[in-house]
Design a protein around this motif. Structure first.
Motif, PDB file in Angstrom:
ATOM      1  N   SER A  48       0.823  -1.210   0.000  1.00  0.00           N
ATOM      2  CA  SER A  48       0.000   0.000   0.000  1.00  0.00           C
ATOM      3  C   SER A  48       0.855   1.258   0.000  1.00  0.00           C
ATOM      4  CB  SER A  48      -0.903   0.025   1.238  1.00  0.00           C
ATOM      5  OG  SER A  48      -1.801  -1.052   1.239  1.00  0.00           O
ATOM      6  N   ALA A  49       0.328   2.315  -0.620  1.00  0.00           N
ATOM      7  CA  ALA A  49       0.937   3.629  -0.475  1.00  0.00           C
ATOM      8  C   ALA A  49       0.738   4.073   0.976  1.00  0.00           C
ATOM      9  CB  ALA A  49       0.272   4.612  -1.438  1.00  0.00           C
ATOM     10  N   PRO A  50       1.587   4.939   1.496  1.00  0.00           N
ATOM     11  CA  PRO A  50       1.426   5.385   2.890  1.00  0.00           C
ATOM     12  C   PRO A  50       0.059   6.037   3.119  1.00  0.00           C
ATOM     13  CG  PRO A  50       3.574   6.020   2.057  1.00  0.00           C
ATOM     14  CD  PRO A  50       2.800   5.499   0.884  1.00  0.00           C
ATOM     15  N   TYR A  51      -0.583   5.676   4.227  1.00  0.00           N
ATOM     16  CA  TYR A  51      -1.896   6.253   4.545  1.00  0.00           C
ATOM     17  C   TYR A  51      -2.121   6.257   6.052  1.00  0.00           C
ATOM     18  CZ  TYR A  51      -3.593   1.467   5.274  1.00  0.00           C
ATOM     19  OH  TYR A  51      -3.767   0.182   5.741  1.00  0.00           O
ATOM     20  N   LEU A  52      -3.094   7.056   6.469  1.00  0.00           N
ATOM     21  CA  LEU A  52      -3.598   7.068   7.839  1.00  0.00           C
ATOM     22  C   LEU A  52      -5.001   6.481   7.809  1.00  0.00           C
ATOM     23  CD1 LEU A  52      -2.573  10.716   8.783  1.00  0.00           C
ATOM     24  CD2 LEU A  52      -1.442   8.605   9.537  1.00  0.00           C
ATOM     25  N   SER A  53      -5.317   5.649   8.772  1.00  0.00           N
ATOM     26  CA  SER A  53      -6.679   5.129   8.905  1.00  0.00           C
ATOM     27  C   SER A  53      -7.500   6.104   9.737  1.00  0.00           C
ATOM     28  CB  SER A  53      -6.665   3.759   9.597  1.00  0.00           C
ATOM     29  OG  SER A  53      -6.005   2.808   8.807  1.00  0.00           O
ATOM     30  N   VAL A  54      -8.747   6.305   9.336  1.00  0.00           N
ATOM     31  CA  VAL A  54      -9.621   7.258  10.017  1.00  0.00           C
ATOM     32  C   VAL A  54     -10.957   6.598  10.308  1.00  0.00           C
ATOM     33  CG1 VAL A  54     -10.883   9.436   9.734  1.00  0.00           C
ATOM     34  CG2 VAL A  54      -8.531   9.264   8.955  1.00  0.00           C
ATOM     35  N   CYS A  55     -11.489   6.881  11.499  1.00  0.00           N
ATOM     36  CA  CYS A  55     -12.825   6.428  11.883  1.00  0.00           C
ATOM     37  C   CYS A  55     -13.627   7.666  12.270  1.00  0.00           C
ATOM     38  CB  CYS A  55     -12.730   5.445  13.047  1.00  0.00           C
ATOM     39  SG  CYS A  55     -14.314   4.747  13.542  1.00  0.00           S
ATOM     40  N   VAL A  56     -14.847   7.786  11.744  1.00  0.00           N
ATOM     41  CA  VAL A  56     -15.678   8.964  11.966  1.00  0.00           C
ATOM     42  C   VAL A  56     -16.954   8.574  12.698  1.00  0.00           C
ATOM     43  CG1 VAL A  56     -16.863  10.904  10.857  1.00  0.00           C
ATOM     44  CG2 VAL A  56     -14.829   9.910   9.789  1.00  0.00           C
ATOM     45  N   ASP A  96      -1.461   1.458  -5.562  1.00  0.00           N
ATOM     46  CA  ASP A  96      -2.075   1.051  -4.291  1.00  0.00           C
ATOM     47  C   ASP A  96      -3.241   0.099  -4.539  1.00  0.00           C
ATOM     48  OD1 ASP A  96      -2.397   1.780  -1.222  1.00  0.00           O
ATOM     49  OD2 ASP A  96      -4.404   1.737  -2.123  1.00  0.00           O
ATOM     50  N   PRO A  97      -3.274  -1.051  -3.844  1.00  0.00           N
ATOM     51  CA  PRO A  97      -4.321  -2.056  -4.099  1.00  0.00           C
ATOM     52  C   PRO A  97      -5.741  -1.554  -3.865  1.00  0.00           C
ATOM     53  CG  PRO A  97      -2.533  -3.010  -2.804  1.00  0.00           C
ATOM     54  CD  PRO A  97      -2.279  -1.532  -2.879  1.00  0.00           C
ATOM     55  N   LEU A  98      -5.939  -0.661  -2.898  1.00  0.00           N
ATOM     56  CA  LEU A  98      -7.287  -0.147  -2.657  1.00  0.00           C
ATOM     57  C   LEU A  98      -7.651   0.925  -3.679  1.00  0.00           C
ATOM     58  CD1 LEU A  98      -9.872   0.077  -0.907  1.00  0.00           C
ATOM     59  CD2 LEU A  98      -8.692   1.888   0.346  1.00  0.00           C
ATOM     60  N   LEU A  99      -6.784   1.891  -3.872  1.00  0.00           N
ATOM     61  CA  LEU A  99      -7.098   2.987  -4.785  1.00  0.00           C
ATOM     62  C   LEU A  99      -7.372   2.502  -6.205  1.00  0.00           C
ATOM     63  CD1 LEU A  99      -4.580   5.762  -3.642  1.00  0.00           C
ATOM     64  CD2 LEU A  99      -7.045   5.656  -3.224  1.00  0.00           C
ATOM     65  N   THR A 100      -6.682   1.453  -6.635  1.00  0.00           N
ATOM     66  CA  THR A 100      -6.890   0.954  -8.002  1.00  0.00           C
ATOM     67  C   THR A 100      -8.273   0.320  -8.173  1.00  0.00           C
ATOM     68  OG1 THR A 100      -5.792  -1.137  -7.430  1.00  0.00           O
ATOM     69  CG2 THR A 100      -4.435   0.587  -8.440  1.00  0.00           C
ATOM     70  N   ARG A 101      -8.950  -0.005  -7.076  1.00  0.00           N
ATOM     71  CA  ARG A 101     -10.286  -0.613  -7.147  1.00  0.00           C
ATOM     72  C   ARG A 101     -11.403   0.420  -7.075  1.00  0.00           C
ATOM     73  NH1 ARG A 101     -10.285  -4.871  -2.536  1.00  0.00           N
ATOM     74  NH2 ARG A 101     -12.403  -5.152  -3.296  1.00  0.00           N
ATOM     75  N   ILE A 102     -11.048   1.687  -6.915  1.00  0.00           N
ATOM     76  CA  ILE A 102     -12.040   2.748  -6.775  1.00  0.00           C
ATOM     77  C   ILE A 102     -12.113   3.521  -8.088  1.00  0.00           C
ATOM     78  CG2 ILE A 102     -12.611   4.872  -5.516  1.00  0.00           C
ATOM     79  CD1 ILE A 102     -11.099   3.688  -3.127  1.00  0.00           C
ATOM     80  N   ASP A 103     -13.327   3.907  -8.467  1.00  0.00           N
ATOM     81  CA  ASP A 103     -13.512   4.698  -9.688  1.00  0.00           C
ATOM     82  C   ASP A 103     -12.622   5.930  -9.645  1.00  0.00           C
ATOM     83  OD1 ASP A 103     -15.430   2.932 -10.563  1.00  0.00           O
ATOM     84  OD2 ASP A 103     -17.122   4.117  -9.822  1.00  0.00           O
ATOM     85  N   ALA A 104     -12.038   6.258 -10.785  1.00  0.00           N
ATOM     86  CA  ALA A 104     -11.065   7.348 -10.865  1.00  0.00           C
ATOM     87  C   ALA A 104     -11.613   8.658 -10.322  1.00  0.00           C
ATOM     88  CB  ALA A 104     -10.609   7.518 -12.313  1.00  0.00           C
ATOM     89  N   GLU A 105     -12.889   8.962 -10.593  1.00  0.00           N
ATOM     90  CA  GLU A 105     -13.453  10.242 -10.165  1.00  0.00           C
ATOM     91  C   GLU A 105     -13.670  10.314  -8.652  1.00  0.00           C
ATOM     92  OE1 GLU A 105     -16.895   7.667 -11.591  1.00  0.00           O
ATOM     93  OE2 GLU A 105     -14.905   8.199 -12.312  1.00  0.00           O
ATOM     94  N   ARG A 106     -13.631   9.165  -7.961  1.00  0.00           N
ATOM     95  CA  ARG A 106     -13.845   9.174  -6.507  1.00  0.00           C
ATOM     96  C   ARG A 106     -12.556   8.982  -5.716  1.00  0.00           C
ATOM     97  NH1 ARG A 106     -18.281   6.378  -3.813  1.00  0.00           N
ATOM     98  NH2 ARG A 106     -17.914   8.135  -2.436  1.00  0.00           N
ATOM     99  N   ARG A 107     -11.474   8.603  -6.376  1.00  0.00           N
ATOM    100  CA  ARG A 107     -10.198   8.382  -5.665  1.00  0.00           C
ATOM    101  C   ARG A 107      -9.727   9.613  -4.925  1.00  0.00           C
ATOM    102  NH1 ARG A 107      -7.366   5.827 -10.616  1.00  0.00           N
ATOM    103  NH2 ARG A 107      -8.741   4.021 -10.749  1.00  0.00           N
TER     104      ARG A 107
END
Length: 201
Positions: free
Chosen positions: A126-134, A159-170
């Protein structure tokens, strides 16, 4: 007065759902909850933004929790990183030297939140990220998302997650660079530009 025979299943109505807030003013927030990084650490960054509801209005009583690895990609195992000192409200284990990787902050009257943490290192592929809970009023369940930091286009593209998300929502998962180690990440709970939220099973 009409009596209802509750021994018959067809006469029993389901209990209504409850939202997760607002109820944050007592016990949950604590002083310095958004100050995760040790003071003076060279890799300190600030992630800040607003939490917006479905009408685009900022929420003054939302709650944001942030987790992140250290700059080497290691998940901290500091004792007490999720316990509060009942006397001072301070954070046990957060002595200004050790990095706990976890913080909790309530939005202010304008719906603004911030966390001062260390720049996260990559976890696996994965690319570096922070996990967030709201947590916020009107939500039946808390929501999970991620904050990716800009700057390494190759890592973000792979990134395995970002590649699964539609480009306009990434873009809703990638913070904006405001310079000098500060990043902007707004959380939109619904509507136009809604943040991508994750479901863990």
């Amino acid at each position: 007065m009409t009596k209802i025979d509750t021994s018959r299943p067809e006469n029993v109505l389901p209990t209504p759902s409850h939202t997760v807030g607002p109820f944050y003013g007592y016990a949950l927030p604590f002083p310095g909850g958004g100050d995760i990084a040790p003071v003076g650490h060279p890799d300190t960054i600030t992630v800040r933004g607003y939490v917006y509801d479905g009408e685009g209005k900022p929420l003054p009583d939302a709650f944001v929790e942030v987790w992140g690895p250290d700059p080497d990609g290691n998940v901290p195992r500091v004792d007490g990183s999720m316990r509060r000192d009942p006397a001072t409200g301070g954070h046990l284990g957060r002595n200004g030297v050790e990095f706990t990787g976890w913080g909790r902050v309530q939005t202010d009257a304008d719906g603004h939140w911030y966390a001062r943490t260390l720049r996260p290192g990559a976890l696996g592929r994965s690319a570096p990220y922070l996990s967030v809970c709201v947590f916020a009023r009107g939500l039946l369940m808390h929501l999970f998302t991620r904050v990716y930091l800009p700057g390494d286009d190759a890592a973000l593209a792979a990134d395995p997650l970002l590649t699964r998300i539609d480009a306009e929502r990434r873009g809703t998962l990638i913070a904006g660079d405001e310079g000098r180690g500060t990043y902007r990440f707004d959380i939109r709970l619904q509507g136009e530009g809604e943040t991508v939220f994750l479901e863990f099973q």
